[in-house]
Design a protein around this motif. Structure first.
Motif, PDB file in Angstrom:
ATOM      1  N   THR A 130      19.935 -15.729  25.659  1.00  0.00           N
ATOM      2  CA  THR A 130      18.855 -16.113  24.691  1.00  0.00           C
ATOM      3  C   THR A 130      17.235 -15.296  26.597  1.00  0.00           C
ATOM      4  O   THR A 130      16.685 -13.870  25.526  1.00  0.00           O
ATOM      5  CB  THR A 130      17.135 -16.934  24.929  1.00  0.00           C
ATOM      6  N   ALA A 131      16.562 -15.607  27.135  1.00  0.00           N
ATOM      7  CA  ALA A 131      15.880 -15.870  27.989  1.00  0.00           C
ATOM      8  C   ALA A 131      16.418 -13.674  28.770  1.00  0.00           C
ATOM      9  O   ALA A 131      15.205 -12.400  28.881  1.00  0.00           O
ATOM     10  CB  ALA A 131      16.056 -16.199  28.940  1.00  0.00           C
ATOM     11  N   PHE A 132      17.532 -13.923  29.009  1.00  0.00           N
ATOM     12  CA  PHE A 132      17.429 -12.204  29.741  1.00  0.00           C
ATOM     13  C   PHE A 132      18.735 -10.887  29.003  1.00  0.00           C
ATOM     14  O   PHE A 132      18.775 -10.310  29.236  1.00  0.00           O
ATOM     15  CB  PHE A 132      18.927 -12.295  30.717  1.00  0.00           C
ATOM     16  N   GLY A 133      18.850 -11.369  28.076  1.00  0.00           N
ATOM     17  CA  GLY A 133      19.765 -10.808  27.106  1.00  0.00           C
ATOM     18  C   GLY A 133      21.153 -10.981  26.900  1.00  0.00           C
ATOM     19  O   GLY A 133      21.232 -11.295  27.525  1.00  0.00           O
ATOM     20  N   ALA A 134      22.129 -10.212  25.593  1.00  0.00           N
ATOM     21  CA  ALA A 134      23.199 -11.363  25.598  1.00  0.00           C
ATOM     22  C   ALA A 134      24.055  -9.936  26.442  1.00  0.00           C
ATOM     23  O   ALA A 134      25.345 -10.103  27.236  1.00  0.00           O
ATOM     24  CB  ALA A 134      24.260 -10.808  24.890  1.00  0.00           C
ATOM     25  N   GLU A 135      23.612  -9.254  26.940  1.00  0.00           N
ATOM     26  CA  GLU A 135      24.921  -7.992  28.328  1.00  0.00           C
ATOM     27  C   GLU A 135      23.981  -7.989  29.283  1.00  0.00           C
ATOM     28  O   GLU A 135      24.563  -7.630  30.516  1.00  0.00           O
ATOM     29  CB  GLU A 135      24.219  -6.319  27.997  1.00  0.00           C
ATOM     30  N   ARG A 136      23.325  -8.832  30.304  1.00  0.00           N
ATOM     31  CA  ARG A 136      22.695  -9.139  31.702  1.00  0.00           C
ATOM     32  C   ARG A 136      24.430  -9.475  32.327  1.00  0.00           C
ATOM     33  O   ARG A 136      24.824 -11.017  31.818  1.00  0.00           O
ATOM     34  CB  ARG A 136      21.694 -10.232  31.201  1.00  0.00           C
ATOM     35  N   PRO A 137      24.856  -8.854  33.088  1.00  0.00           N
ATOM     36  CA  PRO A 137      25.882  -9.653  33.922  1.00  0.00           C
ATOM     37  C   PRO A 137      25.371 -10.662  34.300  1.00  0.00           C
ATOM     38  O   PRO A 137      24.308 -11.121  35.269  1.00  0.00           O
ATOM     39  CB  PRO A 137      26.228  -7.918  35.153  1.00  0.00           C
ATOM     40  N   LEU A 181      24.984 -20.355  39.468  1.00  0.00           N
ATOM     41  CA  LEU A 181      24.821 -19.999  38.382  1.00  0.00           C
ATOM     42  C   LEU A 181      24.418 -18.284  39.102  1.00  0.00           C
ATOM     43  O   LEU A 181      22.910 -18.966  39.646  1.00  0.00           O
ATOM     44  CB  LEU A 181      24.075 -20.530  37.786  1.00  0.00           C
ATOM     45  N   MET A 182      24.516 -17.339  38.748  1.00  0.00           N
ATOM     46  CA  MET A 182      24.041 -16.394  39.322  1.00  0.00           C
ATOM     47  C   MET A 182      23.991 -15.024  38.196  1.00  0.00           C
ATOM     48  O   MET A 182      24.382 -14.521  37.594  1.00  0.00           O
ATOM     49  CB  MET A 182      25.141 -15.410  40.074  1.00  0.00           C
ATOM     50  N   VAL A 183      23.537 -14.308  38.008  1.00  0.00           N
ATOM     51  CA  VAL A 183      22.166 -13.342  37.128  1.00  0.00           C
ATOM     52  C   VAL A 183      21.925 -12.321  37.818  1.00  0.00           C
ATOM     53  O   VAL A 183      21.207 -12.693  38.865  1.00  0.00           O
ATOM     54  CB  VAL A 183      21.457 -14.007  36.518  1.00  0.00           C
ATOM     55  N   THR A 224      29.526 -10.107  30.512  1.00  0.00           N
ATOM     56  CA  THR A 224      27.911 -10.316  30.635  1.00  0.00           C
ATOM     57  C   THR A 224      27.697 -12.488  30.416  1.00  0.00           C
ATOM     58  O   THR A 224      28.212 -12.601  30.045  1.00  0.00           O
ATOM     59  CB  THR A 224      27.777  -9.582  29.330  1.00  0.00           C
ATOM     60  N   ALA A 225      26.190 -12.263  30.253  1.00  0.00           N
ATOM     61  CA  ALA A 225      25.813 -13.155  30.149  1.00  0.00           C
ATOM     62  C   ALA A 225      26.375 -14.323  28.670  1.00  0.00           C
ATOM     63  O   ALA A 225      27.248 -14.713  28.760  1.00  0.00           O
ATOM     64  CB  ALA A 225      24.472 -13.556  29.305  1.00  0.00           C
ATOM     65  N   GLU A 226      27.096 -13.902  27.817  1.00  0.00           N
ATOM     66  CA  GLU A 226      27.721 -13.536  26.626  1.00  0.00           C
ATOM     67  C   GLU A 226      28.904 -14.538  26.245  1.00  0.00           C
ATOM     68  O   GLU A 226      29.279 -14.628  25.779  1.00  0.00           O
ATOM     69  CB  GLU A 226      27.056 -12.854  25.555  1.00  0.00           C
ATOM     70  N   GLU A 227      29.454 -13.233  27.333  1.00  0.00           N
ATOM     71  CA  GLU A 227      31.009 -13.271  27.734  1.00  0.00           C
ATOM     72  C   GLU A 227      31.285 -14.923  28.214  1.00  0.00           C
ATOM     73  O   GLU A 227      32.195 -15.705  29.033  1.00  0.00           O
ATOM     74  CB  GLU A 227      31.353 -12.328  28.369  1.00  0.00           C
ATOM     75  N   VAL A 228      30.240 -14.823  29.112  1.00  0.00           N
ATOM     76  CA  VAL A 228      30.783 -15.967  30.605  1.00  0.00           C
ATOM     77  C   VAL A 228      30.474 -17.035  29.612  1.00  0.00           C
ATOM     78  O   VAL A 228      31.302 -18.120  29.879  1.00  0.00           O
ATOM     79  CB  VAL A 228      29.811 -15.811  32.020  1.00  0.00           C
ATOM     80  N   LEU A 229      29.400 -17.711  28.971  1.00  0.00           N
ATOM     81  CA  LEU A 229      28.886 -18.646  28.528  1.00  0.00           C
ATOM     82  C   LEU A 229      29.800 -18.431  27.179  1.00  0.00           C
ATOM     83  O   LEU A 229      31.012 -19.460  26.812  1.00  0.00           O
ATOM     84  CB  LEU A 229      27.883 -18.441  26.690  1.00  0.00           C
ATOM     85  N   ALA A 230      30.920 -17.848  26.576  1.00  0.00           N
ATOM     86  CA  ALA A 230      32.375 -18.047  25.496  1.00  0.00           C
ATOM     87  C   ALA A 230      33.349 -18.516  26.196  1.00  0.00           C
ATOM     88  O   ALA A 230      34.175 -19.267  26.467  1.00  0.00           O
ATOM     89  CB  ALA A 230      32.912 -16.514  25.062  1.00  0.00           C
ATOM     90  N   GLN A 231      33.400 -17.805  27.488  1.00  0.00           N
ATOM     91  CA  GLN A 231      34.577 -18.979  27.743  1.00  0.00           C
ATOM     92  C   GLN A 231      34.487 -20.126  28.553  1.00  0.00           C
ATOM     93  O   GLN A 231      35.459 -21.236  28.482  1.00  0.00           O
ATOM     94  CB  GLN A 231      34.929 -17.548  29.518  1.00  0.00           C
ATOM     95  N   MET A 272      19.464 -16.961  41.432  1.00  0.00           N
ATOM     96  CA  MET A 272      20.992 -17.715  42.312  1.00  0.00           C
ATOM     97  C   MET A 272      20.047 -19.609  41.478  1.00  0.00           C
ATOM     98  O   MET A 272      18.487 -19.222  41.939  1.00  0.00           O
ATOM     99  CB  MET A 272      21.179 -17.718  43.580  1.00  0.00           C
ATOM    100  N   PHE A 273      21.087 -20.203  40.678  1.00  0.00           N
ATOM    101  CA  PHE A 273      20.346 -21.147  40.469  1.00  0.00           C
ATOM    102  C   PHE A 273      22.043 -22.436  40.812  1.00  0.00           C
ATOM    103  O   PHE A 273      22.918 -21.985  40.566  1.00  0.00           O
ATOM    104  CB  PHE A 273      20.750 -21.542  38.923  1.00  0.00           C
ATOM    105  N   TYR A 274      21.653 -23.619  40.510  1.00  0.00           N
ATOM    106  CA  TYR A 274      22.263 -24.327  40.775  1.00  0.00           C
ATOM    107  C   TYR A 274      22.582 -24.597  39.413  1.00  0.00           C
ATOM    108  O   TYR A 274      21.048 -25.095  39.108  1.00  0.00           O
ATOM    109  CB  TYR A 274      22.220 -25.953  41.934  1.00  0.00           C
ATOM    110  N   GLU A 275      23.714 -25.126  38.992  1.00  0.00           N
ATOM    111  CA  GLU A 275      23.846 -25.511  37.690  1.00  0.00           C
ATOM    112  C   GLU A 275      24.714 -27.206  37.432  1.00  0.00           C
ATOM    113  O   GLU A 275      25.396 -27.340  38.227  1.00  0.00           O
ATOM    114  CB  GLU A 275      23.325 -25.441  36.202  1.00  0.00           C
ATOM    115  N   SER A 276      24.178 -28.054  36.709  1.00  0.00           N
ATOM    116  CA  SER A 276      25.489 -29.659  36.679  1.00  0.00           C
ATOM    117  C   SER A 276      26.235 -29.703  35.451  1.00  0.00           C
ATOM    118  O   SER A 276      25.762 -28.521  34.511  1.00  0.00           O
ATOM    119  CB  SER A 276      24.768 -31.105  36.131  1.00  0.00           C
ATOM    120  N   PRO A 277      27.010 -29.927  35.357  1.00  0.00           N
ATOM    121  CA  PRO A 277      28.398 -29.684  34.267  1.00  0.00           C
ATOM    122  C   PRO A 277      27.914 -29.656  33.050  1.00  0.00           C
ATOM    123  O   PRO A 277      28.342 -29.006  32.048  1.00  0.00           O
ATOM    124  CB  PRO A 277      29.117 -30.652  34.627  1.00  0.00           C
ATOM    125  N   HIS A 278      26.822 -31.367  32.797  1.00  0.00           N
ATOM    126  CA  HIS A 278      26.289 -31.919  31.292  1.00  0.00           C
ATOM    127  C   HIS A 278      24.991 -30.609  31.124  1.00  0.00           C
ATOM    128  O   HIS A 278      25.284 -30.924  29.695  1.00  0.00           O
ATOM    129  CB  HIS A 278      26.229 -33.235  31.546  1.00  0.00           C
TER     130      HIS A 278
END
Length: 278
Positions: free
Chosen positions: A176-183, A222-224, A201-208, A159-165
């Motif tokens: 890149t680090a966890f792989g595109a399919e990591r939930p 942010l949760m991985v 997946t990481a790739e799906e969330v990024l796309a959204q 679990m991480f905190y992340e800023s909007p920018h």
């Protein structure tokens, strides 16, 4: 210990109805409130008509202010510590102060309440039995990639905190680090009007997030999901055959130890497999 108390008080992360009656009572009754940002907290106190004096305690002055606070406690005056929102010390100042106050012999009493970390975890639908909170990732991309890569084999929910920018760049680095399919899941603007959870997946969330500018606004948790655990209990056919042959002539302990040497499989895995066969 002295009778004076430092109260660590959680405050709302958005919805003011989350302020607890106990927190209101303590903030009204203490002699002084140590706030991360007195202007920000001033609006909160004004909303609840709390007129207790405040002093600023933040990352840049915490060590200097701690002596003033300890002196107030020595005078028998109770003090409350609050952050801009949520639970103090969780990616917020306060650790140095709490440690020094305890070392000086005063009680530190927590008043539980809002915490974005826990609020996100309990509603995101990610594994919650074991998790690790890593705070804010590094701001620079290469450092962030290295930071994430070092955690890629961790099997607890991260679990991480992340800023909007930085949310898009951070998600790209997760791919890149966890792989595109990591939930992955993100929680945005918790307890506020536009509270949102996105899972995939990481790739799906990024796309959204890339496709919708509104999903880049606000404050993020942010949760991985952790790396899948390998089932070491299953032996390949050759390793099973080696173990079976050795068990015909040797004890469980001897056979499993020798089988581990021959196959390179962990001794405890071989030992359990040998026990199962007996």
């Amino acid at each position: 210990m002295s009778e004076a108390v430092l109260y660590v008080v959680a405050t709302p992360i958005g919805n003011l109805e989350d302020m607890t009656p106990r927190a209101l009572r303590i903030l009204e009754s203490v002699a002084l409130i140590a706030a991360e940002d007195t202007r920000h907290s001033g609006r909160l106190l004004s909303h609840f008509n709390i007129k207790t004096p405040m002093i600023a305690v933040h990352d840049h002055n915490e060590r200097q202010q701690q002596q003033k606070i300890i002196e107030k406690l020595q005078q028998g005056k109770d003090i409350a510590l609050i952050s801009d929102a949520g639970t103090p010390l969780i990616s917020d100042p306060g650790f140095v102060l709490v440690r020094e106050v305890r070392s000086a012999g005063f009680r530190v009493v927590p008043l539980p309440g809002c915490c974005a970390l826990i609020a996100a975890l309990c509603a995101a639908g990610v594994p919650s039995d074991r998790f690790a909170f890593e705070g804010f990732p590094p701001a620079k991309s290469q450092q962030r990639v290295n930071f994430y890569t070092a955690l890629a084999a961790e099997n607890r929910t991260l679990m991480f905190y992340e800023s909007p920018h930085r949310i898009i760049d951070s998600l790209k680095d997760i791919v890149t680090a966890f792989g595109a399919e990591r939930p992955v899941a993100i929680a945005r603007e918790l307890t506020k009007t536009f509270e949102t959870f996105i899972n995939g997946t990481a790739e799906e969330v990024l796309a959204q997030v890339e496709a919708d500018p509104n999903q880049r606004k606000g404050e993020f948790v942010l949760m991985v999901e952790g790396a899948p655990q390998q089932d070491d209990s299953l032996l390949d056919p050759r390793s099973s055959e080696v173990l079976d042959i050795l068990l015909e002539e040797l004890s469980v302990k001897q056979a499993s130890a020798l089988a581990a040497k021959i196959t390179g499989i962990k001794k405890k895995v071989m030992y359990q497999a040998a026990l199962d066969r007996k």
